[in-house]
Design an enzyme around this catalytic site. Structure first.
Site, PDB file in Angstrom:
ATOM      1  N   ASP A   1       0.863  -1.178   0.000  1.00 25.26           N
ATOM      2  CA  ASP A   1       0.000   0.000   0.000  1.00 25.26           C
ATOM      3  C   ASP A   1       0.905   1.235   0.000  1.00 25.26           C
ATOM      4  OD1 ASP A   1      -2.366   1.662   0.431  1.00 25.26           O
ATOM      5  OD2 ASP A   1      -1.583   1.901   2.462  1.00 25.26           O
TER       6      ASP A   1
ATOM      7  N   ALA B   1      -0.048   5.304   1.228  1.00 23.23           N
ATOM      8  CA  ALA B   1      -0.156   6.155   2.424  1.00 23.23           C
ATOM      9  C   ALA B   1      -0.395   5.328   3.680  1.00 23.23           C
ATOM     10  CB  ALA B   1      -1.276   7.173   2.249  1.00 23.23           C
TER      11      ALA B   1
ATOM     12  N   ALA C   1     -13.389   9.482  10.200  1.00 21.06           N
ATOM     13  CA  ALA C   1     -12.673   9.741   8.949  1.00 21.06           C
ATOM     14  C   ALA C   1     -11.706   8.613   8.610  1.00 21.06           C
ATOM     15  CB  ALA C   1     -11.917  11.064   9.036  1.00 21.06           C
TER      16      ALA C   1
ATOM     17  N   MET D   1     -10.586   4.021   5.668  1.00 20.41           N
ATOM     18  CA  MET D   1      -9.357   4.352   4.937  1.00 20.41           C
ATOM     19  C   MET D   1      -8.871   3.152   4.133  1.00 20.41           C
ATOM     20  SD  MET D   1      -7.778   7.295   4.702  1.00 20.41           S
ATOM     21  CE  MET D   1      -7.732   8.206   6.241  1.00 20.41           C
TER      22      MET D   1
ATOM     23  N   LYS E   1     -11.376   6.814  -2.909  1.00 17.00           N
ATOM     24  CA  LYS E   1     -11.751   7.967  -2.083  1.00 17.00           C
ATOM     25  C   LYS E   1     -13.228   8.359  -2.190  1.00 17.00           C
ATOM     26  CE  LYS E   1      -7.712   7.814  -0.484  1.00 17.00           C
ATOM     27  NZ  LYS E   1      -7.606   6.884   0.655  1.00 17.00           N
TER      28      LYS E   1
ATOM     29  N   HIS F   1     -14.999   6.108  -0.008  1.00 20.13           N
ATOM     30  CA  HIS F   1     -14.722   6.482   1.382  1.00 20.13           C
ATOM     31  C   HIS F   1     -15.741   7.534   1.852  1.00 20.13           C
ATOM     32  CE1 HIS F   1     -11.301   7.135   4.479  1.00 20.13           C
ATOM     33  NE2 HIS F   1     -12.376   7.752   4.936  1.00 20.13           N
TER      34      HIS F   1
ATOM     35  N   ARG G   1     -10.604  -1.378  -3.394  1.00 20.59           N
ATOM     36  CA  ARG G   1     -10.670  -2.231  -2.212  1.00 20.59           C
ATOM     37  C   ARG G   1     -12.070  -2.231  -1.601  1.00 20.59           C
ATOM     38  NH1 ARG G   1      -5.548   0.962  -0.058  1.00 20.59           N
ATOM     39  NH2 ARG G   1      -3.890  -0.208  -1.075  1.00 20.59           N
TER      40      ARG G   1
ATOM     41  N   ASP H   1      -1.814  -1.063   5.853  1.00 18.91           N
ATOM     42  CA  ASP H   1      -1.987  -0.485   7.192  1.00 18.91           C
ATOM     43  C   ASP H   1      -3.438  -0.242   7.552  1.00 18.91           C
ATOM     44  OD1 ASP H   1      -2.358   2.945   6.986  1.00 18.91           O
ATOM     45  OD2 ASP H   1      -1.973   1.767   5.193  1.00 18.91           O
TER      46      ASP H   1
END
Length: 267
Positions: A10, A12, A44, A48, A52, A55, A159, A185
């Site tokens: 991944d 970020a 928020a 993750m 986006k 999200h 994802r 992460d």
């Protein structure tokens, strides 16, 4: 012999942007400025790793946020709201993205060690290609590169669907899911690896799930740090991770362990 031939990273929170702060700040800003709704860092961060725009939908679907929206506007949110918010999100993100391309400690050296062993380095992300056109050269200028980048915007889904992993396997000519390790992460990262049937590995330090800057992490007492790390470890294992590492530095040893498992499986 079947052994690990590819690590898919991944970006970020795993490879760059310690604590995954670039998208976090943009999500909080867009809900406040575009819709006048305060969301918590926990809200928020929870989705993750998703594409986006997905999200944003995921945050709006949270009961507390959904109720705040309906109370403020007297109606349910709709796709037009999502599209408007996403445009604002992109603006906020692009305004700051170049500031969040620094590699997380030990990532560069660890991946070089793996490359020296003949392992290819792929990557997946929740960022679009346009976002990665900022992140990738910024990270490269600081010494971090990969052999393959796949973004979700030209695939059937991001994802937790497995398509980005499969696209990496095609591009890097990796014939078996057993030869692939996915490192991430976020919970979405873990589920992406699980759905692709590859070895799905979580990393705690520097992660979105920890949600701390490097300075904040270093300021914790050993006892506080251990408690925070164990909470993250539990969430990642509950999401289906095969392994959860404290630090990316543990990855080569983990791959050796996986290779031993693969060797023991063979007739």
């Amino acid at each position: 012999m079947c052994e690990i031939k590819c690590v898919i990273m991944d970006w970020a929170g795993t490879a760059v942007d310690y604590g995954c702060f670039a998208p976090l700040n943009a999500f909080i800003k867009v809900f406040k400025e575009e819709r006048g709704i305060d969301i918590t860092t926990g809200q928020a961060r929870a989705p993750m790793g998703l594409l986006k725009i997905d999200h944003i939908r995921a945050i709006l679907q949270m009961p507390e946020v959904n109720a705040s929206f309906e109370n403020r506007y007297g109606r349910a949110w709709n796709e037009q709201d999502v599209q408007k918010m996403y445009l604002r999100f992109e603006k906020h993100l692009f305004d700051s993205l170049t500031d969040f391309t620094g590699p997380i400690p030990y990532v560069i050296d660890t991946l070089q060690q793996l490359r020296n062993n003949g392992i290819k380095i792929g990557s997946t992300t929740g960022y679009t290609q346009a976002m990665m056109d900022v992140v990738q050269p910024g990270a490269a200028a600081k010494g971090y590169t990969v052999d393959k980048l796949v973004t979700p915007d030209h695939l059937p889904a991001g994802r937790p669907a497995p398509y980005m992993i499969y696209q990496n396997m095609i591009g890097l000519a990796i014939p078996s899911v057993e030869q692939v390790v996915k490192v991430g992460d976020t919970i979405a990262d873990i589920k992406e690896g699980v759905n692709a049937k590859v070895w799905s590995i979580g990393v705690i330090l520097g992660s979105n799930e920890m949600g701390l800057t490097e300075a904040e992490t270093n300021a914790l007492s050993p006892e506080q740090l251990q408690i925070r790390m164990e909470e993250v470890r539990t969430r990642m294992y509950n999401a289906g991770a095969a392994y959860v590492l404290d630090s990316i530095r543990e990855l080569p040893a983990c791959i050796e362990q996986i290779n031993q498992q693969l060797k023991n499986k063979q007739p």
